[in-house]
Design a protein around this motif. Structure first.
Motif, PDB file in Angstrom:
ATOM      1  N   ARG A 170       4.139  -5.068  39.036  1.00 47.10           N
ATOM      2  CA  ARG A 170       4.513  -4.016  38.086  1.00 47.10           C
ATOM      3  C   ARG A 170       5.127  -4.627  36.824  1.00 47.10           C
ATOM      4  O   ARG A 170       5.698  -5.708  36.860  1.00 47.10           O
ATOM      5  CB  ARG A 170       5.532  -3.057  38.721  1.00 47.10           C
ATOM      6  CG  ARG A 170       4.944  -2.215  39.842  1.00 47.10           C
ATOM      7  CD  ARG A 170       6.053  -1.470  40.577  1.00 47.10           C
ATOM      8  NE  ARG A 170       7.007  -2.424  41.144  1.00 47.10           N
ATOM      9  CZ  ARG A 170       8.233  -2.113  41.543  1.00 47.10           C
ATOM     10  NH1 ARG A 170       8.669  -0.872  41.446  1.00 47.10           N
ATOM     11  NH2 ARG A 170       9.021  -3.040  42.050  1.00 47.10           N
ATOM     12  N   SER A 171       5.030  -3.893  35.723  1.00 45.90           N
ATOM     13  CA  SER A 171       5.625  -4.388  34.477  1.00 45.90           C
ATOM     14  C   SER A 171       7.138  -4.232  34.547  1.00 45.90           C
ATOM     15  O   SER A 171       7.671  -3.420  35.311  1.00 45.90           O
ATOM     16  CB  SER A 171       5.086  -3.596  33.286  1.00 45.90           C
ATOM     17  OG  SER A 171       5.639  -2.291  33.288  1.00 45.90           O
ATOM     18  N   TYR A 172       7.824  -5.009  33.689  1.00 48.44           N
ATOM     19  CA  TYR A 172       9.278  -4.897  33.581  1.00 48.44           C
ATOM     20  C   TYR A 172       9.687  -3.450  33.254  1.00 48.44           C
ATOM     21  O   TYR A 172      10.636  -2.911  33.832  1.00 48.44           O
ATOM     22  CB  TYR A 172       9.779  -5.879  32.516  1.00 48.44           C
ATOM     23  CG  TYR A 172      11.200  -5.637  32.107  1.00 48.44           C
ATOM     24  CD1 TYR A 172      12.254  -6.148  32.844  1.00 48.44           C
ATOM     25  CD2 TYR A 172      11.487  -4.847  30.988  1.00 48.44           C
ATOM     26  CE1 TYR A 172      13.568  -5.889  32.483  1.00 48.44           C
ATOM     27  CE2 TYR A 172      12.791  -4.584  30.616  1.00 48.44           C
ATOM     28  CZ  TYR A 172      13.827  -5.102  31.366  1.00 48.44           C
ATOM     29  OH  TYR A 172      15.117  -4.833  31.007  1.00 48.44           O
ATOM     30  N   ARG A 210       5.808 -13.887  32.117  1.00 44.68           N
ATOM     31  CA  ARG A 210       6.296 -13.858  33.500  1.00 44.68           C
ATOM     32  C   ARG A 210       6.272 -15.234  34.175  1.00 44.68           C
ATOM     33  O   ARG A 210       7.251 -15.585  34.842  1.00 44.68           O
ATOM     34  CB  ARG A 210       5.549 -12.793  34.307  1.00 44.68           C
ATOM     35  CG  ARG A 210       6.069 -12.669  35.722  1.00 44.68           C
ATOM     36  CD  ARG A 210       6.217 -11.254  36.248  1.00 44.68           C
ATOM     37  NE  ARG A 210       5.077 -10.395  36.049  1.00 44.68           N
ATOM     38  CZ  ARG A 210       5.000  -9.145  36.526  1.00 44.68           C
ATOM     39  NH1 ARG A 210       5.980  -8.635  37.238  1.00 44.68           N
ATOM     40  NH2 ARG A 210       3.957  -8.397  36.290  1.00 44.68           N
ATOM     41  N   ASP A 252       3.958  -9.520  30.272  1.00 49.25           N
ATOM     42  CA  ASP A 252       3.392 -10.231  31.418  1.00 49.25           C
ATOM     43  C   ASP A 252       2.982 -11.666  31.112  1.00 49.25           C
ATOM     44  O   ASP A 252       2.953 -12.515  32.001  1.00 49.25           O
ATOM     45  CB  ASP A 252       2.243  -9.418  32.033  1.00 49.25           C
ATOM     46  CG  ASP A 252       2.812  -8.273  32.874  1.00 49.25           C
ATOM     47  OD1 ASP A 252       4.045  -8.248  33.080  1.00 49.25           O
ATOM     48  OD2 ASP A 252       2.037  -7.418  33.323  1.00 49.25           O
ATOM     49  N   GLY A 288      12.137  -4.961  27.262  1.00 49.94           N
ATOM     50  CA  GLY A 288      10.780  -5.245  27.731  1.00 49.94           C
ATOM     51  C   GLY A 288       9.924  -5.957  26.692  1.00 49.94           C
ATOM     52  O   GLY A 288       8.947  -6.621  27.038  1.00 49.94           O
ATOM     53  N   GLU A 340       5.382  -9.718  42.718  1.00 49.35           N
ATOM     54  CA  GLU A 340       5.553  -8.506  41.906  1.00 49.35           C
ATOM     55  C   GLU A 340       4.439  -8.387  40.869  1.00 49.35           C
ATOM     56  O   GLU A 340       4.148  -9.354  40.172  1.00 49.35           O
ATOM     57  CB  GLU A 340       6.920  -8.544  41.215  1.00 49.35           C
ATOM     58  CG  GLU A 340       7.248  -7.292  40.435  1.00 49.35           C
ATOM     59  CD  GLU A 340       7.300  -6.036  41.298  1.00 49.35           C
ATOM     60  OE1 GLU A 340       8.083  -5.997  42.253  1.00 49.35           O
ATOM     61  OE2 GLU A 340       6.514  -5.101  41.025  1.00 49.35           O
ATOM     62  N   ILE A 395       9.617  -1.214  36.241  1.00 50.19           N
ATOM     63  CA  ILE A 395      10.674  -1.544  37.206  1.00 50.19           C
ATOM     64  C   ILE A 395      12.024  -1.034  36.722  1.00 50.19           C
ATOM     65  O   ILE A 395      12.815  -0.491  37.495  1.00 50.19           O
ATOM     66  CB  ILE A 395      10.717  -3.071  37.470  1.00 50.19           C
ATOM     67  CG1 ILE A 395       9.386  -3.530  38.071  1.00 50.19           C
ATOM     68  CG2 ILE A 395      11.858  -3.426  38.415  1.00 50.19           C
ATOM     69  CD1 ILE A 395       9.238  -5.058  38.139  1.00 50.19           C
ATOM     70  N   GLN A 406      13.564  -8.448  40.311  1.00 44.83           N
ATOM     71  CA  GLN A 406      12.315  -7.937  40.907  1.00 44.83           C
ATOM     72  C   GLN A 406      11.106  -8.384  40.098  1.00 44.83           C
ATOM     73  O   GLN A 406      10.089  -8.785  40.642  1.00 44.83           O
ATOM     74  CB  GLN A 406      12.338  -6.404  40.943  1.00 44.83           C
ATOM     75  CG  GLN A 406      13.275  -5.839  41.976  1.00 44.83           C
ATOM     76  CD  GLN A 406      13.134  -4.329  42.007  1.00 44.83           C
ATOM     77  OE1 GLN A 406      13.819  -3.617  41.273  1.00 44.83           O
ATOM     78  NE2 GLN A 406      12.226  -3.838  42.826  1.00 44.83           N
ATOM     79  N   TRP A 407      11.229  -8.272  38.775  1.00 46.01           N
ATOM     80  CA  TRP A 407      10.103  -8.589  37.884  1.00 46.01           C
ATOM     81  C   TRP A 407       9.624 -10.032  38.077  1.00 46.01           C
ATOM     82  O   TRP A 407       8.415 -10.302  38.026  1.00 46.01           O
ATOM     83  CB  TRP A 407      10.515  -8.345  36.427  1.00 46.01           C
ATOM     84  CG  TRP A 407       9.422  -8.599  35.432  1.00 46.01           C
ATOM     85  CD1 TRP A 407       8.239  -7.916  35.319  1.00 46.01           C
ATOM     86  CD2 TRP A 407       9.406  -9.631  34.439  1.00 46.01           C
ATOM     87  NE1 TRP A 407       7.497  -8.457  34.299  1.00 46.01           N
ATOM     88  CE2 TRP A 407       8.185  -9.500  33.740  1.00 46.01           C
ATOM     89  CE3 TRP A 407      10.299 -10.624  34.054  1.00 46.01           C
ATOM     90  CZ2 TRP A 407       7.837 -10.344  32.686  1.00 46.01           C
ATOM     91  CZ3 TRP A 407       9.956 -11.463  33.004  1.00 46.01           C
ATOM     92  CH2 TRP A 407       8.741 -11.327  32.337  1.00 46.01           C
ATOM     93  N   ALA A 459      16.553  -5.325  38.141  1.00 52.08           N
ATOM     94  CA  ALA A 459      15.175  -5.134  37.682  1.00 52.08           C
ATOM     95  C   ALA A 459      14.545  -6.478  37.300  1.00 52.08           C
ATOM     96  O   ALA A 459      13.385  -6.751  37.649  1.00 52.08           O
ATOM     97  CB  ALA A 459      15.150  -4.172  36.478  1.00 52.08           C
TER      98      ALA A 459
END
Lengths: 188, 188
Positions: free
Chosen positions: A169-171, A99, A96, A91, A167, A174, A161-162, A158
């Motif tokens: 939520r943070s890595y 991202r 973020d 992480g 999306e 997730i 999804q990230w 994960a």
């Protein structure tokens, strides 16, 4: 790209990802990336072997970070708990701020067979490195390979999804949820 | 390769694998494979697009067999139990008669980056097909992808054991044990 960006490597990366999005990966040249970044092609080649490496040159650091986290997990941690520590530590690379880059990178890779193959090779290499780190903790085979491959399964799902469009939520969140889901699935 | 071998496809496959072992994959030509098989290059191309396909042309059938087995698992089976049915059914392709071919194939693939990439793409495609089959059974996301990726983890590790030099257990036995080990690892 302004002068406020002091780091050539990240300027090249930002310029490349803009161009991949605007005109496509295939059409983007190193000359165009350098021009967009306000730097020279010669400087580009000090940081990257070729334009493909803009997408992949962080993978060795990621792997080393995950292997170190696994090695440093408490001696009494199970194989899966040590892997969880490695997955969580990844992480550090997926905050973020990164991202938008990661989203564009995933889109570019999905559209190009060569890049997909390279991504799969990198994941297979990461899996082998994590299995080796588990063996060094005393985990036998085939458990070390099984646990490492299952860890990569969580990592892939994960990560996908990230970078998903909506999306938020943070890595880290997730990954934690994915591990809990895998436990529930396998237990049932 | 004698006349007792009635099936051209398997004659080509056996001839190719002999040559890959003797002179290496890169050095083996389609003409040499045809000569060794006692058939013509023209006939070769009726069965395979190129020499690489000798190693990969069974993968679509394997995938369809596994997807069908997953779809036909009892409605009340969990995602992982349905996957276990698919992994077990793959054993139809991995009987002990095929183990020498599978061993040689694994050695050839491991030594060649292009072939490794192709193998990884095939596994990623299989994973996506199994996830889709799980979704059709009503399994949601990310569970379908997580379970499918974990299933591929078991498949890869079990297959690698099955082709191991001194391995004597059947593929079916190894898959069953690998699944039990994954359950134990994830539960601990």
């Amino acid at each position: 790209m302004g002068r406020w960006e002091p780091d050539a490597e990240s300027r090249f990366r930002a310029a490349a990802i803009e161009l991949f999005g605007e005109i496509g990966y295939e059409q983007t040249t190193v000359a165009a990336i350098a021009e967009r970044a306000g730097l020279t092609a010669r400087t580009f080649f000090r940081y990257f072997a070729d334009k493909r490496e803009v997408l992949f040159n962080g993978s060795e650091r990621l792997q080393q970070t995950m292997v170190d986290a696994l090695a440093q997990a408490p001696a009494e941690a199970s194989a899966v708990d040590a892997l969880a520590a490695a997955l969580t530590k990844a992480g550090d690379f997926f905050d973020d701020d990164r991202r938008p880059f990661a989203r564009m990178r995933s889109t570019v890779i999905a559209a190009n067979t060569d890049l997909r193959e390279r991504e799969l090779i990198k994941l297979a290499t990461l899996s082998a490195a994590l299995a080796q780190a588990l063996r060094e903790r005393g985990v036998g085979e085939p458990d070390a390979s099984l646990a490492a491959e299952a860890g990569i399964a969580v990592f892939r799902v994960a990560f996908a999804q990230w970078v998903g469009e909506s999306e938020r939520r943070s890595y880290g969140e997730i990954v934690k949820e994915s591990l809990a889901r895998l436990r529930a699935l396998v237990a049932s």
